[in-house]
Scaffold this motif. Sequence first.
Motif: not given
Length: 290
Positions: A268-288
């Motif tokens: 698995p591509d570490s860079k891709e997984l990390q970027e997508k996990a961070q992007a989702l976390a930021r969306k959840l933070a904005e929603t909260l």
Amino acid sequence: MAYVPGVALLAALVVGCSAGSDSNANGADSKAGSPTVTPAPPGKYETLPAPCRAVPRGTLKDLLPGAAELPGDQQEKVFRGSASVTYDTDRKVGCSWKSDAPNATRSLSIDFERVVSYDPAISDDDRADTVYAKKEKAAGLSSSATPGPDAEKNTGTPGGKEKGKGADAEKPEDPAGDAAASADPSSSSSPSGGAVGEGGAGDSTSGPEDPLPSRVLDNLGDAAFLHELPTRAGSTSQQRTVSVVFRTSNVVVTVRYAEQPALVTQVPDSKELQEKAQALARKLAETLSE
């Protein structure tokens, strides 16, 4: 005429009681000297979002390749997610999703924990910060530590990799950590040499088998870190799991994103997984924060 003295006596008793009450109200009682504790402020959040509706369908389609091509009923089942078992939805909720594609299986889970302090001297936010700090420490990270993010990533020995990538040993990130991570080419196939990174990445690592370093993250909630669990040498599974944990006020959120290729020869591509996990976390933070 006996009625008047009775009224006078009653008035005197009332005055005496009032005086006693005033004395206690002013602190002049048998507990003199005891400090008055001002209750700590409550946390910002009194409820939690519905976890299985917290991730937009468009985001799920991006995180779960192949799900959008499934037949109607199967597709809906994947995107609907599976709620975590919980006994108090005001305190802890979660949801998970999984998609099987021909080339890989992707899984995603999110967890929300609302922390409440029952000590009037400790605020909900401070209690939540303690909960978050324990998770950060368990990942081998510290917000106050400042070693470079590539310090252990470049270790070429098996022992060094175990230390740098285990569940209990990780590295913090400096302010330029995200930029350095983005500059690390995870597709490199040279195991021995060549300048492969612009952000200080080591020259002795070999592309996708080596994840970008776990680290403390900036500009995400009140505090955040990223933790990666790579596969160990000799494992028959190449699954890679990335976790992003952040705190905003009295809520602690955990995002876990994993990929397991269909072939054990694929990594698995570490860079891709990390970027997508961070992007989702930021969306959840904005929603909260809305």
